[in-house]
Design a protein around this motif. Structure first.
Motif, PDB file in Angstrom:
ATOM      1  N   LYS A  56       0.836  -1.191   0.000  1.00  0.00           N
ATOM      2  CA  LYS A  56       0.000   0.000   0.000  1.00  0.00           C
ATOM      3  C   LYS A  56       0.877   1.249   0.000  1.00  0.00           C
ATOM      4  CE  LYS A  56      -4.265  -1.772   2.037  1.00  0.00           C
ATOM      5  NZ  LYS A  56      -5.292  -1.566   3.087  1.00  0.00           N
ATOM      6  N   ILE A  57       0.383   2.265  -0.663  1.00  0.00           N
ATOM      7  CA  ILE A  57       1.147   3.504  -0.814  1.00  0.00           C
ATOM      8  C   ILE A  57       1.138   4.298   0.489  1.00  0.00           C
ATOM      9  CG2 ILE A  57       1.265   5.698  -2.049  1.00  0.00           C
ATOM     10  CD1 ILE A  57      -0.004   4.278  -4.450  1.00  0.00           C
ATOM     11  N   ILE A  58       2.330   4.742   0.893  1.00  0.00           N
ATOM     12  CA  ILE A  58       2.489   5.575   2.084  1.00  0.00           C
ATOM     13  C   ILE A  58       3.312   6.804   1.701  1.00  0.00           C
ATOM     14  CG2 ILE A  58       2.391   3.568   3.625  1.00  0.00           C
ATOM     15  CD1 ILE A  58       5.446   3.813   3.942  1.00  0.00           C
ATOM     16  N   PRO A  59       3.350   7.842   2.540  1.00  0.00           N
ATOM     17  CA  PRO A  59       4.172   9.015   2.238  1.00  0.00           C
ATOM     18  C   PRO A  59       5.637   8.631   2.024  1.00  0.00           C
ATOM     19  CG  PRO A  59       2.667   9.503   4.036  1.00  0.00           C
ATOM     20  CD  PRO A  59       2.552   8.027   3.777  1.00  0.00           C
ATOM     21  N   GLY A  60       6.252   9.224   1.010  1.00  0.00           N
ATOM     22  CA  GLY A  60       7.655   8.960   0.722  1.00  0.00           C
ATOM     23  C   GLY A  60       7.893   7.771  -0.183  1.00  0.00           C
ATOM     24  N   ALA A  61       6.842   7.030  -0.522  1.00  0.00           N
ATOM     25  CA  ALA A  61       6.997   5.863  -1.394  1.00  0.00           C
ATOM     26  C   ALA A  61       7.195   6.303  -2.839  1.00  0.00           C
ATOM     27  CB  ALA A  61       5.771   4.965  -1.286  1.00  0.00           C
ATOM     28  N   TYR A  62       7.900   5.468  -3.590  1.00  0.00           N
ATOM     29  CA  TYR A  62       7.996   5.652  -5.037  1.00  0.00           C
ATOM     30  C   TYR A  62       6.924   4.784  -5.683  1.00  0.00           C
ATOM     31  CZ  TYR A  62      12.455   8.093  -4.625  1.00  0.00           C
ATOM     32  OH  TYR A  62      13.435   9.014  -4.330  1.00  0.00           O
ATOM     33  N   LYS A  68       7.122  10.343  -6.652  1.00  0.00           N
ATOM     34  CA  LYS A  68       7.379  10.176  -5.222  1.00  0.00           C
ATOM     35  C   LYS A  68       6.237  10.827  -4.460  1.00  0.00           C
ATOM     36  CE  LYS A  68      10.763  10.740  -1.555  1.00  0.00           C
ATOM     37  NZ  LYS A  68      12.023  11.380  -1.107  1.00  0.00           N
ATOM     38  N   ILE A  69       5.595  10.052  -3.619  1.00  0.00           N
ATOM     39  CA  ILE A  69       4.416  10.532  -2.914  1.00  0.00           C
ATOM     40  C   ILE A  69       4.787  11.660  -1.946  1.00  0.00           C
ATOM     41  CG2 ILE A  69       2.504   9.880  -1.403  1.00  0.00           C
ATOM     42  CD1 ILE A  69       2.459   8.675  -4.237  1.00  0.00           C
ATOM     43  N   GLY A  70       4.017  12.732  -2.027  1.00  0.00           N
ATOM     44  CA  GLY A  70       4.246  13.887  -1.172  1.00  0.00           C
ATOM     45  C   GLY A  70       4.855  15.060  -1.906  1.00  0.00           C
ATOM     46  N   GLU A  71       5.384  14.817  -3.109  1.00  0.00           N
ATOM     47  CA  GLU A  71       6.012  15.897  -3.866  1.00  0.00           C
ATOM     48  C   GLU A  71       5.076  16.511  -4.901  1.00  0.00           C
ATOM     49  OE1 GLU A  71       9.906  15.041  -5.294  1.00  0.00           O
ATOM     50  OE2 GLU A  71      10.642  14.448  -3.310  1.00  0.00           O
ATOM     51  N   ARG A  72       3.847  16.024  -4.951  1.00  0.00           N
ATOM     52  CA  ARG A  72       2.787  16.582  -5.795  1.00  0.00           C
ATOM     53  C   ARG A  72       3.212  16.720  -7.258  1.00  0.00           C
ATOM     54  NH1 ARG A  72      -1.600  17.768  -3.431  1.00  0.00           N
ATOM     55  NH2 ARG A  72      -2.321  18.969  -5.236  1.00  0.00           N
ATOM     56  N   ASP A  77      -2.625  13.537  -3.480  1.00  0.00           N
ATOM     57  CA  ASP A  77      -3.287  13.301  -2.189  1.00  0.00           C
ATOM     58  C   ASP A  77      -4.202  12.085  -2.209  1.00  0.00           C
ATOM     59  OD1 ASP A  77      -2.026  15.566  -1.283  1.00  0.00           O
ATOM     60  OD2 ASP A  77      -3.782  16.870  -1.497  1.00  0.00           O
ATOM     61  N   PHE A  78      -4.646  11.683  -3.391  1.00  0.00           N
ATOM     62  CA  PHE A  78      -5.601  10.585  -3.504  1.00  0.00           C
ATOM     63  C   PHE A  78      -4.913   9.225  -3.650  1.00  0.00           C
ATOM     64  CE2 PHE A  78      -7.705  14.423  -4.709  1.00  0.00           C
ATOM     65  CZ  PHE A  78      -9.015  14.294  -4.284  1.00  0.00           C
ATOM     66  N   LEU A  79      -3.584   9.223  -3.690  1.00  0.00           N
ATOM     67  CA  LEU A  79      -2.855   7.974  -3.907  1.00  0.00           C
ATOM     68  C   LEU A  79      -2.571   7.202  -2.617  1.00  0.00           C
ATOM     69  CD1 LEU A  79      -0.266   9.177  -6.592  1.00  0.00           C
ATOM     70  CD2 LEU A  79      -2.329   7.809  -6.965  1.00  0.00           C
ATOM     71  N   LEU A  80      -2.612   7.880  -1.493  1.00  0.00           N
ATOM     72  CA  LEU A  80      -2.315   7.213  -0.222  1.00  0.00           C
ATOM     73  C   LEU A  80      -3.261   6.038   0.017  1.00  0.00           C
ATOM     74  CD1 LEU A  80      -1.616  10.277   2.102  1.00  0.00           C
ATOM     75  CD2 LEU A  80       0.056   8.676   1.145  1.00  0.00           C
ATOM     76  N   VAL A  98       7.352   1.055  -4.183  1.00  0.00           N
ATOM     77  CA  VAL A  98       8.595   0.813  -3.445  1.00  0.00           C
ATOM     78  C   VAL A  98       8.595   1.728  -2.231  1.00  0.00           C
ATOM     79  CG1 VAL A  98      11.109   0.986  -3.492  1.00  0.00           C
ATOM     80  CG2 VAL A  98       9.895   0.062  -5.466  1.00  0.00           C
ATOM     81  N   LEU A  99       8.666   1.128  -1.065  1.00  0.00           N
ATOM     82  CA  LEU A  99       8.560   1.867   0.192  1.00  0.00           C
ATOM     83  C   LEU A  99       9.923   2.393   0.644  1.00  0.00           C
ATOM     84  CD1 LEU A  99       6.220  -0.660   2.051  1.00  0.00           C
ATOM     85  CD2 LEU A  99       5.557   1.344   0.689  1.00  0.00           C
ATOM     86  N   PRO A 100       9.932   3.415   1.511  1.00  0.00           N
ATOM     87  CA  PRO A 100      11.207   3.945   2.023  1.00  0.00           C
ATOM     88  C   PRO A 100      12.046   2.898   2.748  1.00  0.00           C
ATOM     89  CG  PRO A 100       9.414   5.470   2.481  1.00  0.00           C
ATOM     90  CD  PRO A 100       8.781   4.220   1.962  1.00  0.00           C
ATOM     91  N   SER A 101      11.393   1.851   3.249  1.00  0.00           N
ATOM     92  CA  SER A 101      12.100   0.798   3.985  1.00  0.00           C
ATOM     93  C   SER A 101      12.582  -0.340   3.092  1.00  0.00           C
ATOM     94  CB  SER A 101      11.184   0.222   5.071  1.00  0.00           C
ATOM     95  OG  SER A 101       9.990  -0.300   4.489  1.00  0.00           O
TER      96      SER A 101
END
Length: 283
Positions: A6-12, A50-54, A60-63, A154-157
């Motif tokens: 699932k998409i979270i902030p900072g994910a590609y 990259k989520i959060g960079e608009r 905003d709807f991708l989270l 792809v998550l930040p982790s």
């Protein structure tokens, strides 16, 4: 039950989308028209954001959306191209507008862009000295319907190689990313662009595709992967060209006789030439 990330902030996120107004007018899309065999065809070219960079207006709807799934979302005007604002209809002196846009002639309905290529407005009236422009975006005040597919998350982790791959695709595209050689160490990264790619690129494509994105791409890689150095290697060498077959020589091209260089007169030709000269003198 799906096991997709699932998409979270900072994910590609690698995604495809098509955005339309409720009337069916295309607002934006990852589809491109390419020429193939003298005909144009439409293909989908997914992008990496990259989520959060608009980077897309529906960021905003991708989270919480899930990898591998398709979605339909409705984006209101304030989250898309803005609400229509009567105050954004401006009257500007022609001289000033020329300096802002670089245009010399103006007409009603003309779309204007500023010196950096950004949308400036649409002309709604042309006077002798002034021009009235609607600075609202053409799609302002409209709901935008977006159909999208989440190809990869792809998550930040996630491991560094996965995050690196997404960053490279973000700037170079999937095709070129597949062809570059990557050497990722503990603190350094070396990216080699192969000869067969570089030598076949036009100067324009080389600058746009390889040179221009390097600084921004390197900064993002250094920051995201906590590296000390990113090195770009360009492997230039002559590319072997196909050999010309003997059968491809034009029939009109003279082939020299054995033992005779091109342009050299054969002995028989010399005798004929001397005879012609004598006949001309006797005449």
């Amino acid at each position: 039950m799906s096991n997709g990330k699932k998409i979270i902030p900072g994910a590609y996120v690698k995604l495809s989308f098509e955005a339309k107004t409720e009337e069916g007018e295309i607002a934006d899309s990852t589809k491109q028209r390419i020429k193939k065999n003298d005909e144009y065809e439409e293909i989908d070219v997914p992008i990496v954001v990259k989520i959060g960079e608009r980077e897309v207006f529906f960021d905003d709807f991708l989270l919480d959306l899930e990898e591998g799934k398709e979605y339909d979302i409705k984006v209101p005007p304030e989250k898309a191209y803005g609400k229509r604002d009567p105050k954004r209809i401006e009257t500007i002196p022609i001289k000033k507008l020329r300096s802002l846009t670089g245009e010399r002639k103006f007409s009603v309905g003309q779309i204007l862009y500023d010196s950096e290529g950004r949308y400036y407005g649409k002309i709604i009236y042309v006077g002798s000295r002034d021009i009235t422009i609607d600075r609202n975006h053409p799609l302002a005040g409209k709901n935008i319907l977006v159909h999208l597919k989440i190809h990869k998350v792809v998550l930040p982790s996630d491991p560094a190689p996965e995050r690196l791959r997404m960053i490279l695709e973000r700037y170079l595209g999937e095709e070129l990313t597949n062809k570059v050689k990557i050497d990722l160490g503990d603190r350094e990264l070396e990216i080699t662009f192969p000869t067969d790619i570089l030598m076949r690129m036009s100067i324009r494509d080389l600058v746009r595709t390889v040179y221009l994105p390097r600084k921004t791409m390197a900064e993002e890689i250094l920051r995201e992967l906590s590296l000390d150095k990113v090195k770009f290697v360009e492997a230039f060498s002559l590319v072997e060209m196909p050999k010309i077959q003997a059968s491809s020589i034009a029939p009109s091209t003279p082939v020299p006789e054995e033992g005779k260089e091109m342009g050299e007169i054969a002995p028989s030709e010399e005798r004929e030439s001397e005879t012609e000269k004598k006949e001309a003198v006797n005449a």
